[in-house]
Design an enzyme around this catalytic site. Structure first.
Site, PDB file in Angstrom:
ATOM      1  N   ASP A   1      -4.348   3.445  -6.426  1.00 24.04           N
ATOM      2  CA  ASP A   1      -3.305   2.512  -6.856  1.00 24.04           C
ATOM      3  C   ASP A   1      -3.264   1.253  -6.015  1.00 24.04           C
ATOM      4  OD1 ASP A   1      -2.349   4.183  -4.724  1.00 24.04           O
ATOM      5  OD2 ASP A   1      -0.305   3.505  -5.140  1.00 24.04           O
TER       6      ASP A   1
ATOM      7  N   GLU B   1      -0.031   5.975  -3.592  1.00 23.94           N
ATOM      8  CA  GLU B   1       0.067   5.822  -2.140  1.00 23.94           C
ATOM      9  C   GLU B   1       0.994   4.678  -1.756  1.00 23.94           C
ATOM     10  OE1 GLU B   1      -0.928   4.242   1.866  1.00 23.94           O
ATOM     11  OE2 GLU B   1      -1.142   3.223  -0.074  1.00 23.94           O
ATOM     12  N   GLU B   2       1.087   3.673  -2.636  1.00 23.26           N
ATOM     13  CA  GLU B   2       1.813   2.450  -2.287  1.00 23.26           C
ATOM     14  C   GLU B   2       3.311   2.521  -2.556  1.00 23.26           C
ATOM     15  OE1 GLU B   2       0.467   0.245  -0.631  1.00 23.26           O
ATOM     16  OE2 GLU B   2      -1.625  -0.070  -1.163  1.00 23.26           O
TER      17      GLU B   2
ATOM     18  N   ASP C   1      -7.255  -3.400  -0.118  1.00 22.60           N
ATOM     19  CA  ASP C   1      -6.427  -2.189  -0.038  1.00 22.60           C
ATOM     20  C   ASP C   1      -6.306  -1.542  -1.405  1.00 22.60           C
ATOM     21  OD1 ASP C   1      -4.679  -0.253   0.864  1.00 22.60           O
ATOM     22  OD2 ASP C   1      -2.959  -1.587   1.003  1.00 22.60           O
TER      23      ASP C   1
END
Length: 356
Positions: free
Chosen positions: A71, A127-128, A95
């Protein structure tokens, strides 16, 4: 739309960026990753939600886990990707779709007979965003055996350096009470915002520790990150809240870190609102030491929290290593240096295939 994972990792990074995958919408990219991995020989591929895990079973004496999240943060007019010289621009280039591209390209191009470790490839979602949605957390809870290994390499952006372990983090809210009054007669009240002065002075004067662990220096920090209070422009506020973030070295656990904050801010009402323990460097583990040797780089401390902490909690030594620049993560002009992508591929290929 499919993925050709045999193309060079830099080119593959662009294809991954063009697969928009803001947190919560990773499904199409997870589908493409799963399809690409299922088509490769010698891999067992499993899926949980939008997390995809592929494993070899070669009977090697050690197993290395390479992990990366699919993600990104919300797109900021930076998709599709574009190339300018040796830079590839686009949401997630640093990222961490460049790291994911390296993982996928190696999975497709490293011959099984050349591997000195069994491998596990972990591609996960969310993850974000809030930790409760994190795909790696979900895998650890539901499929602990999928993550087993002697070393985990999290391909977070590190600029091609090794960043060992990670800091822990916690947040507390300090509540300062007062007494409401009309601001024209302020002496009848007790201004809660003014009462924050001593607390802020303590924080400004705080001297953080620097702790060296396995040759990596972790510097702590205790900071006010938010202040709220007041109800109107003519009212003396009767409540003020200060949110405080403590980034602590991995030799402390959450309980010890909280006790330290309570000691520094003794006399104030504190409420713990969020916490995550850090991860020790783990550089003494044989597989980690071999990885350091393969890169030829001096490990440094990871400033910030990453999912290496989840592997550490499972008893698996873990390192951060990826081609992206952490200072460019989440920016509108995010980019990755393509030579760093190529270098990360070379370093990992050498580590995975070189016999000591």
């Amino acid at each position: 739309m499919g993925l050709d994972v045999a193309v060079p990792a830099g080119e593959l990074t662009g294809a991954l960026v063009d697969f928009a995958s803001v947190s919560g919408s990773e499904g199409p990219l997870a589908d493409a990753v799963e399809a690409a991995l299922v088509g490769l020989p010698g891999l067992t591929v499993d899926r949980d939600g939008d997390a995809v895990v592929a494993r070899t079973s070669l009977g090697r004496p050690t197993r290395v886990v390479l992990a990366g999240h699919l993600d990104t943060v919300p797109i900021a007019d930076n998709v599709p990707s574009r190339r300018e010289g040796d830079r590839l621009y686009g949401c997630g280039t640093s990222d961490m779709k460049s790291g994911v591209a390296v993982m996928l390209h190696l999975a497709a191009t490293v011959a099984a007979e050349s591997l000195v470790h069994d491998l596990t490839w972990v591609f996960y979602d969310n993850e974000e965003v809030d930790a409760s949605r994190n795909g790696l957390r979900r895998l650890a809870e539901r499929h602990r055996d999928w993550l087993e290994g002697d070393l985990a390499v999290l391909m977070e952006p590190t600029g091609g350096e090794i960043e060992a372990g990670c800091q822990g983090t916690l947040r507390v809210i300090a509540t300062l009470p007062g007494r409401r009054a009309h601001s024209a007669r302020s002496w009848l009240g007790d201004n809660a915002i003014h009462r924050a002065g001593d607390l802020l002075t303590r924080l400004a004067a705080y001297q953080p520790r620097t702790v060296e662990i396995d040759g990596c220096a972790y510097r702590e920090g205790l900071s006010a990150v938010r202040i709220s209070g007041g109800v109107a422009g003519n009212v003396i506020p009767d409540r003020c809240e200060v949110t405080i973030n403590f980034r602590f070295a991995p030799d402390r656990d959450v309980a010890g870190a909280l006790a330290h904050v309570q000691e520094v801010l003794a006399g104030y009402e504190l409420e713990l609102t969020d916490s995550s323990g850090g991860a020790l460097p783990g550089l003494s583990a044989p597989a980690a030491a071999a990885f350091v040797t393969a890169t030829g780089r001096q490990p440094r401390a990871k400033y910030g929290w990453t999912d290496v902490a989840r592997f550490a909690a499972l008893g698996i030594p873990a390192l951060n290593y990826g081609p992206g620049d952490p200072n460019l993560a989440h920016t509108r002009d995010e980019y990755v240096e393509l030579p760093l992508v190529e270098e990360a591929e070379r370093v990992l290929r050498a580590y995975l295939t070189t016999r000591s």
